[in-house]
Design an enzyme around this catalytic site. Structure first.
Site, PDB file in Angstrom:
ATOM      1  N   LYS A  25       5.826  42.946  44.593  1.00 30.29           N
ATOM      2  CA  LYS A  25       7.266  43.195  44.354  1.00 30.29           C
ATOM      3  C   LYS A  25       8.122  42.184  45.100  1.00 30.29           C
ATOM      4  O   LYS A  25       9.047  41.596  44.543  1.00 30.29           O
ATOM      5  CB  LYS A  25       7.594  44.615  44.813  1.00 30.29           C
ATOM      6  CG  LYS A  25       9.061  44.870  45.148  1.00 30.29           C
ATOM      7  CD  LYS A  25       9.233  46.289  45.692  1.00 30.29           C
ATOM      8  CE  LYS A  25      10.555  46.533  46.377  1.00 30.29           C
ATOM      9  NZ  LYS A  25      10.652  45.987  47.745  1.00 30.29           N
ATOM     10  N   ARG A  98      17.455  45.990  45.998  1.00 32.06           N
ATOM     11  CA  ARG A  98      17.825  44.995  46.999  1.00 32.06           C
ATOM     12  C   ARG A  98      17.698  43.572  46.455  1.00 32.06           C
ATOM     13  O   ARG A  98      18.473  42.682  46.771  1.00 32.06           O
ATOM     14  CB  ARG A  98      16.884  45.174  48.200  1.00 32.06           C
ATOM     15  CG  ARG A  98      17.142  44.268  49.374  1.00 32.06           C
ATOM     16  CD  ARG A  98      18.312  44.769  50.131  1.00 32.06           C
ATOM     17  NE  ARG A  98      18.548  44.059  51.361  1.00 32.06           N
ATOM     18  CZ  ARG A  98      19.648  44.267  52.084  1.00 32.06           C
ATOM     19  NH1 ARG A  98      20.551  45.120  51.686  1.00 32.06           N
ATOM     20  NH2 ARG A  98      19.830  43.600  53.186  1.00 32.06           N
ATOM     21  N   ARG A 127      21.544  47.582  56.791  1.00 30.23           N
ATOM     22  CA  ARG A 127      20.837  46.456  56.174  1.00 30.23           C
ATOM     23  C   ARG A 127      21.866  45.370  55.918  1.00 30.23           C
ATOM     24  O   ARG A 127      22.451  45.294  54.844  1.00 30.23           O
ATOM     25  CB  ARG A 127      20.148  46.883  54.868  1.00 30.23           C
ATOM     26  CG  ARG A 127      19.098  47.938  55.075  1.00 30.23           C
ATOM     27  CD  ARG A 127      18.255  48.129  53.834  1.00 30.23           C
ATOM     28  NE  ARG A 127      17.380  46.999  53.595  1.00 30.23           N
ATOM     29  CZ  ARG A 127      16.487  46.945  52.612  1.00 30.23           C
ATOM     30  NH1 ARG A 127      16.369  47.962  51.797  1.00 30.23           N
ATOM     31  NH2 ARG A 127      15.726  45.882  52.447  1.00 30.23           N
ATOM     32  N   ILE A 337      12.197  47.191  62.887  1.00 30.40           N
ATOM     33  CA  ILE A 337      12.919  46.394  61.881  1.00 30.40           C
ATOM     34  C   ILE A 337      14.120  47.166  61.326  1.00 30.40           C
ATOM     35  O   ILE A 337      15.195  46.613  61.176  1.00 30.40           O
ATOM     36  CB  ILE A 337      11.974  45.984  60.718  1.00 30.40           C
ATOM     37  CG1 ILE A 337      10.712  45.288  61.265  1.00 30.40           C
ATOM     38  CG2 ILE A 337      12.700  45.105  59.706  1.00 30.40           C
ATOM     39  CD1 ILE A 337      10.941  43.966  61.952  1.00 30.40           C
ATOM     40  N   ARG A 407       9.941  52.388  42.050  1.00 27.09           N
ATOM     41  CA  ARG A 407      10.609  51.101  42.308  1.00 27.09           C
ATOM     42  C   ARG A 407       9.587  50.039  42.695  1.00 27.09           C
ATOM     43  O   ARG A 407       9.774  48.872  42.378  1.00 27.09           O
ATOM     44  CB  ARG A 407      11.565  51.237  43.503  1.00 27.09           C
ATOM     45  CG  ARG A 407      12.934  51.758  43.222  1.00 27.09           C
ATOM     46  CD  ARG A 407      13.837  51.498  44.433  1.00 27.09           C
ATOM     47  NE  ARG A 407      13.774  50.092  44.789  1.00 27.09           N
ATOM     48  CZ  ARG A 407      13.929  49.597  46.008  1.00 27.09           C
ATOM     49  NH1 ARG A 407      14.194  50.383  47.015  1.00 27.09           N
ATOM     50  NH2 ARG A 407      13.833  48.307  46.230  1.00 27.09           N
TER      51      ARG A 407
HETATM   52  C1  LIG Z   1      13.089  42.644  48.394  1.00 32.96           C
HETATM   53  C2  LIG Z   1      12.416  42.436  49.712  1.00 32.96           C
HETATM   54  O1  LIG Z   1      11.803  41.399  49.964  1.00 32.96           O
HETATM   55  N1  LIG Z   1      12.464  43.463  50.564  1.00 32.96           N
HETATM   56  C3  LIG Z   1      11.771  43.361  51.827  1.00 32.96           C
HETATM   57  C4  LIG Z   1      12.615  42.572  52.793  1.00 32.96           C
HETATM   58  O2  LIG Z   1      13.894  43.191  52.871  1.00 32.96           O
HETATM   59  P1  LIG Z   1      15.092  42.369  53.508  1.00 32.96           P
HETATM   60  O3  LIG Z   1      14.933  40.932  53.197  1.00 32.96           O
HETATM   61  O4  LIG Z   1      16.326  43.070  53.117  1.00 32.96           O
HETATM   62  O5  LIG Z   1      14.813  42.554  55.040  1.00 32.96           O
HETATM   63  P2  LIG Z   1      15.263  41.555  56.194  1.00 32.96           P
HETATM   64  O6  LIG Z   1      14.048  40.846  56.692  1.00 32.96           O
HETATM   65  O7  LIG Z   1      16.404  40.749  55.727  1.00 32.96           O
HETATM   66  O8  LIG Z   1      15.820  42.584  57.253  1.00 32.96           O
HETATM   67  C5  LIG Z   1      15.183  42.858  58.475  1.00 32.96           C
HETATM   68  C6  LIG Z   1      16.223  43.269  59.482  1.00 32.96           C
HETATM   69  O9  LIG Z   1      17.157  42.205  59.694  1.00 32.96           O
HETATM   70  C7  LIG Z   1      18.481  42.667  59.578  1.00 32.96           C
HETATM   71  N2  LIG Z   1      19.304  41.618  58.913  1.00 32.96           N
HETATM   72  C8  LIG Z   1      18.832  41.016  57.789  1.00 32.96           C
HETATM   73  C9  LIG Z   1      19.602  40.089  57.111  1.00 32.96           C
HETATM   74  C10 LIG Z   1      20.884  39.786  57.617  1.00 32.96           C
HETATM   75  O10 LIG Z   1      21.622  38.977  57.069  1.00 32.96           O
HETATM   76  N3  LIG Z   1      21.310  40.417  58.747  1.00 32.96           N
HETATM   77  C11 LIG Z   1      20.541  41.330  59.422  1.00 32.96           C
HETATM   78  O11 LIG Z   1      20.965  41.868  60.454  1.00 32.96           O
HETATM   79  C12 LIG Z   1      18.394  43.906  58.662  1.00 32.96           C
HETATM   80  O12 LIG Z   1      19.495  44.760  58.883  1.00 32.96           O
HETATM   81  C13 LIG Z   1      17.067  44.498  59.087  1.00 32.96           C
HETATM   82  O13 LIG Z   1      17.258  45.317  60.224  1.00 32.96           O
HETATM   83  O14 LIG Z   1      11.999  42.529  54.067  1.00 32.96           O
HETATM   84  C14 LIG Z   1      11.852  43.831  54.676  1.00 32.96           C
HETATM   85  C15 LIG Z   1      11.277  43.622  56.063  1.00 32.96           C
HETATM   86  O15 LIG Z   1      10.016  43.058  55.989  1.00 32.96           O
HETATM   87  C16 LIG Z   1      10.962  44.704  53.788  1.00 32.96           C
HETATM   88  O16 LIG Z   1      10.959  46.002  54.335  1.00 32.96           O
HETATM   89  C17 LIG Z   1      11.501  44.759  52.374  1.00 32.96           C
HETATM   90  O17 LIG Z   1      10.521  45.356  51.538  1.00 32.96           O
HETATM   91  C1  LIG Z   2      12.481  48.328  51.818  1.00 31.77           C
HETATM   92  C2  LIG Z   2      11.827  48.025  50.705  1.00 31.77           C
HETATM   93  O1  LIG Z   2      12.301  47.380  49.634  1.00 31.77           O
HETATM   94  P1  LIG Z   2      13.768  46.842  49.303  1.00 31.77           P
HETATM   95  O2  LIG Z   2      14.055  45.767  50.305  1.00 31.77           O
HETATM   96  O3  LIG Z   2      13.584  46.271  47.951  1.00 31.77           O
HETATM   97  O4  LIG Z   2      14.686  48.001  49.392  1.00 31.77           O
HETATM   98  C3  LIG Z   2      10.406  48.328  50.538  1.00 31.77           C
HETATM   99  O5  LIG Z   2       9.778  47.655  49.699  1.00 31.77           O
HETATM  100  O6  LIG Z   2       9.900  49.232  51.208  1.00 31.77           O
END
Ligand SMILES: CC(=O)N[C@H]1[C@@H](OP(=O)(O)OP(=O)(O)OC[C@H]2O[C@@H](n3ccc(=O)[nH]c3=O)[C@H](O)[C@@H]2O)O[C@H](CO)[C@@H](O)[C@@H]1O
Ligand SMILES: C=C(OP(=O)(O)O)C(=O)O
Length: 428
Positions: A25, A98, A127, A337, A407
């Site tokens: 995914k 997302r 997030r 995280i 999802r």
């Molecule tokens: C579609 C996808 O790939 N989803 C994955 C992606 O989500 P996603 O990319 O949203 O997760 P991030 O690695 O960005 O987020 C990790 C942490 O960083 C923080 N953060 C992130 C971006 C930002 O601009 N500012 C900030 O503060 C977030 O609030 C969170 O606490 O990685 C997560 C962490 O491995 C996984 O759980 C999700 O499945």
């Molecule tokens: C947090 C997850 O996904 P998404 O970032 O797509 O919400 C997940 O795959 O568990």
């Protein structure tokens, strides 16, 4: 959303047999975003997981003018982005997953602007998207927010022309890194991204972008350099296997005391999760591209700290919480995280678990006998953890709001049934 799908599981059967791990995914979603950057030609993605997030991504690609055909039986997605015409990511689709935010770089490059009416994904606490916005701004974009009549914020990003620069993520954000790489791929000049994510899906995305014509180096080092090119081309690419899907099936073998062959699973991609599962009593044998897994001894308790790759994946934290309910002693889980990923504890408690939650730390007082109950999937991984708990529970477990599970996991009931589980999916 999320109230029309239920799974019913009757536990107590050890799982045996061979299961095919789906495409990832978290790799396919940025790949769909990348394919929208190609102004000419068609992109063909193979091994596409047939999950709700992919269906939403296809709808969203169509809503902004691309031709996207998902051939479900062939697990193949064909995208022709030459017709891209609208910069608006409409809330009714975009706020359901997302990955919708991964369409932004293509819109900026192809149409000069992106209008984001909503971004979805699992509700796991805060997030933020500031690393993405700050990166786009450093490349010359302007980001403004307008409040709609219904109170929702609408983000406008405008970029006449993006130029390379020095960018960073405060922490190595998965989609943040992917978005900044895609923004840099067609920008003028060279971009350096510091503190980039190391996840295998990020590397798979670098690979597809390179094959489309992008000039990217440093993937997997934390420092990524991108030299902007004038155009990207449609190509064919096979999506990597989903390491979270693999981890859930490892735990399905572990929680039922079964033995499974996971086709396409990689021990290396599981990172620290493989070591933790081994400590709990799971035996692994990697035979080329097939991972064999079994659990014969009683489960031992475990300490888990979630971290970016190769640390313990946060997306496997909920499943291991379910598994640790059966372990012989207290397990300790520290979620680093996300700040809201413990709603599962309440649901497992309904099934007989004994879990103490304190902020981002949880103590699971195993061993507990799990009993079937009606429980709710508050998010995707909460859903997969409840399926695991149901497989081990006495009696019937009903999991509601299971759209979340759909999802991210394809054909859950079919694949588990083939391994001997008693599970059905129902819709209203
Ligand atoms: C579609 C996808 O790939 N989803 C994955 C992606 O989500 P996603 O990319 O949203 O997760 P991030 O690695 O960005 O987020 C990790 C942490 O960083 C923080 N953060 C992130 C971006 C930002 O601009 N500012 C900030 O503060 C977030 O609030 C969170 O606490 O990685 C997560 C962490 O491995 C996984 O759980 C999700 O499945
Ligand atoms: C947090 C997850 O996904 P998404 O970032 O797509 O919400 C997940 O795959 O568990």
């Amino acid at each position: 959303m999320g109230h029309d799908v239920r799974y019913r599981v009757r536990g107590g059967r050890p799982l045996q047999g061979t299961v095919f791990i789906q495409g990832a995914k978290n790799a396919v979603l940025p790949m769909i975003g990348a394919s929208l950057m190609a102004a000419k030609g068609r992109t063909v993605l193979r091994n596409v997981p047939i999950i709700e997030d992919v269906r939403r991504a296809v709808e969203l690609a169509q809503a902004i003018g691309a031709k996207a055909e998902l051939h479900e039986a062939e697990r193949t997605l064909v995208i022709d982005a030459s017709t891209l015409s609208s910069p608006v990511l409409p809330a009714d689709i975009a706020s359901r997953f997302r990955g919708s935010f991964l369409f932004v770089p293509a819109l900026l490059h192809r149409l000069g602007e992106a209008v984001i009416e909503g971004v979805g994904g699992c509700n796991l606490g805060s997030r933020n998207l500031d690393f993405h916005y700050n990166g786009f701004k450093r490349m010359g974009a302007t980001v403004t927010e307008q409040i709609a009549d219904n109170g929702d914020g609408i983000i406008h990003i405008k970029a006449g022309e993006l130029r390379g620069g020095t960018l960073y993520c405060d922490t190595p954000s998965h989609t943040g890194t992917e978005n900044l790489i895609m923004a840099a791929a067609l920008a003028h000049g060279t971009t350096l991204i510091k503190n980039a994510a190391l996840e295998p899906e990020v590397l798979d995305n670098i690979e597809i972008l390179q094959r489309m014509g992008a000039r990217i180096s440093g993937g997997g080092t934390g420092f990524i350099t991108v030299e902007g090119v004038d155009e990207l081309n449609g190509i064919e690419h096979t999506v990597m296997p989903d390491r979270i899907d693999a981890g859930v099936f490892v735990m399905a073998a572990a929680i039922t005391g079964g033995e499974l062959s996971l086709v396409g699973a990689s021990l290396e991609h599981l990172g620290v999760a493989a070591d933790k599962l081994e400590q709990m009593g799971v035996e692994f044998h990697q035979q080329g591209a097939v991972l064999q897994v079994r659990r014969e001894r009683p489960l031992r308790p475990i300490n888990v700290i979630t971290d970016e790759y190769p640390g313990f994946a946060t997306d496997l934290q909920s499943p291991i919480m379910a598994l640790s309910c059966l372990a012989d002693g207290p397990s300790y889980i520290y979620e680093r995280i996300f700040d809201g990923r413990f709603k599962l504890a309440e649901e497992l408690t309904k099934m007989g678990a004994d879990i103490e939650v304190n902020g981002n730390r949880a103590k699971v007082n195993g061993p507990n006998v799990l009993r079937g109950a009606e429980v709710e999937a508050h998010d995707l991984r909460c859903g997969s953890a409840l399926v695991l708990a149901g497989l081990a529970a006495e009696g019937e477990t009903t999991i509601t709001s299971a759209y979340y599970l759909d999802r991210g996991h394809a054909h859950t009931a079919e694949r588990l049934s083939q391994l001997g589980a008693d599970i059905v999916r129902e819709t209203d």
